[in-house]
Design a protein around this motif. Structure first.
Motif: not given
Length: 314
Positions: A140-150
């Motif tokens: 989930a953390m990696v997905a947030l970064r990949e989605a540009g959320a962080t």
């Protein structure tokens, strides 16, 4: 200070774990906490908070403070803000769904659409096999970064054996450890070295280890959340004697031990008031004679109270 992940990182990062603790909306105590938050946000330093700090009040107070800044100040301060996703405080769950909910809660409190820097915080109650499995917190953390959320993700905790597992995945950009690279305990050295070799940005938190190195051998009562032993108190008293001979304060030496380390990109110091901020800046700027470091090293290893290797690693 420069970092591959945070080019404008400041040597001091200001911690806010007690900010707003016990305050209620609209109270005089909240107003005082907001004034502290405004001082931190205007300081030019990075500011560190978390979803669980002060039961969410830390982020709420920072959110109020951000709303009182000018648009230019707000944009600048938001760019230097770090928060952390946390377990559900009622259930203890820290899975992928909780990571996303925790981040949403933080953004709501802060009044922001996103933060650039986001840690996974204290994953002690979640077995690593679950954290690293599909649907787990790491994914989930990696997905947030990949989605540009962080922009940048980190792992923030204290127990070296636990954190080592997360660093070894290669998924994280940042590492935050606390109480384990100080005058009296250097058990983070190996892990911080590995993190630097991986290109991670390293934060060292709690350079005073509680109140021992802040208040000294006579008044300090704890180190790394444990009572100070007689042996550790005696070692600290000898370090104070070294400092006294050179006309410097133990707490200045303790802070600069972290600031001067090649393993540390930024040192996180808890700040509870504008006066505490000015004190931290003064300690960071104090002149420490070179001889102090050699004489403290000559005291030998301190009898630290940290016993990570004795504790269960999930």
């Amino acid at each position: 200070m420069t970092s591959a992940h945070i080019p404008d990182l400041t040597p001091l990062t200001l911690g806010t774990s007690p900010l707003g603790q016990g305050t209620t909306p609209g109270s005089a105590e909240e107003a005082a906490a907001v004034e502290t938050a405004i001082a931190l946000l205007r300081s030019g330093h990075f500011v560190d908070t978390a979803n669980m700090y002060a039961d969410g009040r830390s982020e709420e107070v920072i959110g109020i403070a951000l709303g009182e800044l000018s648009a230019e100040e707000r944009e600048d301060a938001a760019g230097r803000l770090i928060t952390k996703v946390d377990r559900d405080l009622e259930t203890g769950i820290l899975d992928g769904d909780r990571v996303r909910r925790s981040y949403e809660e933080s953004l709501t409190r802060l009044g922001l659409d996103r933060v650039r820097y986001l840690h996974l915080h204290d994953p002690y109650r979640t077995p690593f096999a679950e954290a690293s499995a599909p649907g787990g917190s790491i994914e989930a953390m990696v997905a947030l970064r990949e989605a540009g959320a962080t922009d940048v993700i980190g792992i923030a905790a204290g127990k070296v054996p636990v954190v080592s597992q997360y660093v070894a995945t290669g998924a994280f950009d940042l590492l935050l450890l606390h109480n384990r690279l100080t005058l009296v305990d250097q058990s983070a050295t190996g892990l911080m070295t590995e993190a630097k070799n991986r290109g991670m940005t390293v934060f060292n938190a709690a350079p005073f280890g509680g109140d021992l190195l802040a208040k000294g051998s006579a008044a300090g009562t704890s180190y790394a959340y444990r009572p100070v032993t007689d042996e550790l108190r005696a070692w600290t008293a000898r370090a104070e004697e070294v400092c006294a001979r050179h006309g410097v304060a133990l707490n200045a030496v303790a802070l600069q031990f972290s600031l001067r380390s090649l393993l540390v990109d930024s040192t996180v110091v808890g700040i509870s008031s504008p006066a505490r901020l000015e004190e931290a800046r003064a300690l960071a700027a104090a002149a420490i004679p070179d001889a102090v470091w050699g004489e403290i090293e000559a005291l030998g290893a301190a009898p630290t109270t940290v016993r990570d290797e004795w504790e269960e690693v999930l």
